[in-house]
Design a protein around this motif. Structure first.
Motif, PDB file in Angstrom:
ATOM      1  N   SER A  65       8.712 117.798  86.026  1.00 25.38           N
ATOM      2  CA  SER A  65       9.941 117.683  85.243  1.00 25.38           C
ATOM      3  C   SER A  65      10.449 119.074  84.879  1.00 25.38           C
ATOM      4  N   ASP A  66      11.765 119.266  84.951  1.00 31.29           N
ATOM      5  CA  ASP A  66      12.302 120.570  84.567  1.00 31.29           C
ATOM      6  C   ASP A  66      12.388 120.715  83.051  1.00 31.29           C
ATOM      7  N   LYS A  67      11.970 119.665  82.329  1.00 31.38           N
ATOM      8  CA  LYS A  67      11.865 119.742  80.872  1.00 31.38           C
ATOM      9  C   LYS A  67      10.403 119.684  80.411  1.00 31.38           C
ATOM     10  N   ILE A  69       6.866 120.502  79.037  1.00 29.87           N
ATOM     11  CA  ILE A  69       6.389 121.464  78.052  1.00 29.87           C
ATOM     12  C   ILE A  69       5.126 122.128  78.604  1.00 29.87           C
ATOM     13  N   ARG A  77       4.500 116.837  81.720  1.00 31.39           N
ATOM     14  CA  ARG A  77       5.176 115.753  82.445  1.00 31.39           C
ATOM     15  C   ARG A  77       5.350 116.172  83.905  1.00 31.39           C
ATOM     16  N   SER A 279      11.829 112.598  76.221  1.00 32.09           N
ATOM     17  CA  SER A 279      12.454 113.883  75.897  1.00 32.09           C
ATOM     18  C   SER A 279      12.051 114.990  76.851  1.00 32.09           C
ATOM     19  N   ASP A 280      10.897 114.829  77.531  1.00 29.79           N
ATOM     20  CA  ASP A 280      10.412 115.880  78.437  1.00 29.79           C
ATOM     21  C   ASP A 280      10.615 115.520  79.904  1.00 29.79           C
ATOM     22  N   GLY A 282      13.136 115.439  83.112  1.00 26.11           N
ATOM     23  CA  GLY A 282      14.382 115.958  83.640  1.00 26.11           C
ATOM     24  C   GLY A 282      14.211 116.404  85.086  1.00 26.11           C
ATOM     25  N   PRO A 283      15.351 116.519  85.805  1.00 22.97           N
ATOM     26  CA  PRO A 283      16.715 116.279  85.349  1.00 22.97           C
ATOM     27  C   PRO A 283      16.968 114.793  85.068  1.00 22.97           C
ATOM     28  N   GLU A 284      18.139 114.473  84.612  1.00 17.69           N
ATOM     29  CA  GLU A 284      18.443 113.101  84.195  1.00 17.69           C
ATOM     30  C   GLU A 284      18.203 112.106  85.310  1.00 17.69           C
TER      31      GLU A 284
END
Length: 320
Positions: A65-67, A69, A77, A279-280, A282-284
């Protein structure tokens, strides 16, 4: 001057042997291994998570995921999170793991880097196409927080090995009971694979296996006798799987997964609505580019008496 008509032939000078390279990043958070032909794996010491695996052609085989952590404040993620000693949320029916977080603590702590073992090609004049490298990580009660020790107060030793070979990645976990009191555990490699489009992705090798369908609520389901295809959120636990698992991307095999002592396989894609609630994630529209096919031992708890060990392995072969 003496004419040495029978002087020995000159000794040939062997070319330098190309060898795998393993390094630790300057901030001491990651281990990176690269083979002479370009295959590469990057492992975050937090969770011993393989964040990236690229084959020699440069293609990324894992989804991250690009979000995600990556600072150690929460599990990652993507990549290959390691589940131990509990799969899923805590179970009141199993008091020994009832106080643990979802999927246990192995993905929530920093592992110790134990070193590498490499093999090189010694074929003169040829590329080192058979070179490989094994990287070992360790975890014991001394590396986990007091809250985890209190929740799971057993003596244990985990050795996690990641082996990078041409177009292949192997992950194996050895669990040792280093105490006298028996304990039980579940474990799983929560692998996120990259795929070009989930709508044209299907998974084979599980057609004859029954499964627990977790969407919308856990329900035992009979074998479907057909490949797994995706048209919405899918979360299934296949039990007692014996065949190799194949991920097919756009009608062609892209990944083959072989397993040793890992009888269960989880297949998961969150689809649009569920991924929006993470929340973690991404992208959508990242759910279109990933599929989790997770080798593990999760239907039941495995039991280890004092002094006993257990080992499970998955071998992932990339075809594209």
């Amino acid at each position: 001057m003496v004419d040495r008509t029978k002087r020995p032939a000159e000794i040939p000078i062997s070319p330098l042997v190309a060898a795998p390279v393993v390094s630790i990043t300057h901030d001491n958070t990651r281990v990176v291994a690269t083979l002479p032909r370009g295959d590469r794996v990057e492992i975050l010491l937090f969770g011993a998570n393989a964040l990236s695996w690229k084959t020699g052609n440069g293609k990324e085989q894992l989804f991250l995921s690009d979000k995600a952590i990556l600072d150690g404040s929460k599990p990652v993620r993507g990549g290959i999170p390691l589940v131990f000693p509990l799969f899923g949320p805590a179970q009141e029916s199993h008091p020994a793991t009832a106080k643990l977080p979802q999927h246990g603590f192995a993905r929530n702590v920093r592992w110790e880097y134990l070193g590498k073992t490499s093999s090189e090609s010694f074929a003169i004049g040829k590329e080192a196409s058979d070179a490989s490298v094994k990287i070992d990580f360790g975890l014991s009660p001394t590396e986990i927080d007091d809250k985890f020790k209190s929740a799971w107060p057993y003596s244990f030793g985990l050795t996690y090995s990641i082996t990078l070979s041409p177009d292949e990645l192997s992950t194996s976990l050895q669990v040792a009971n280093t105490g006298t009191e028996a304990f039980e555990f579940q474990t799983l490699f929560h692998t996120y694979f990259a795929t070009s489009d989930i709508a044209s992705t299907h998974v084979t090798g599980l057609e004859s296996n029954g499964f627990i369908n977790k969407v919308p609520s856990p329900k035992q389901t009979a074998a479907a006798n057909e490949p797994i295809k995706f048209s919405g959120e899918l979360d299934r636990v296949y039990t007692g799987a014996e065949k190799d698992i194949i991920i097919n991307d756009n009608g062609k095999p892209s990944i083959t997964i072989k397993r040793n002592e890992l009888p269960d396989v989880v297949v998961w894609n969150p689809w649009a609505d569920k991924s929006k609630g993470m929340s973690d994630f991404g992208p959508e529209d990242g759910w279109k580019k990933m599929v989790c096919v997770e080798a593990g031992s999760v239907e039941k708890f495995s039991r280890l008496e004092g002094g006993e060990t257990w080992e499970g392995q998955q071998i992932i072969k990339a075809h594209l």
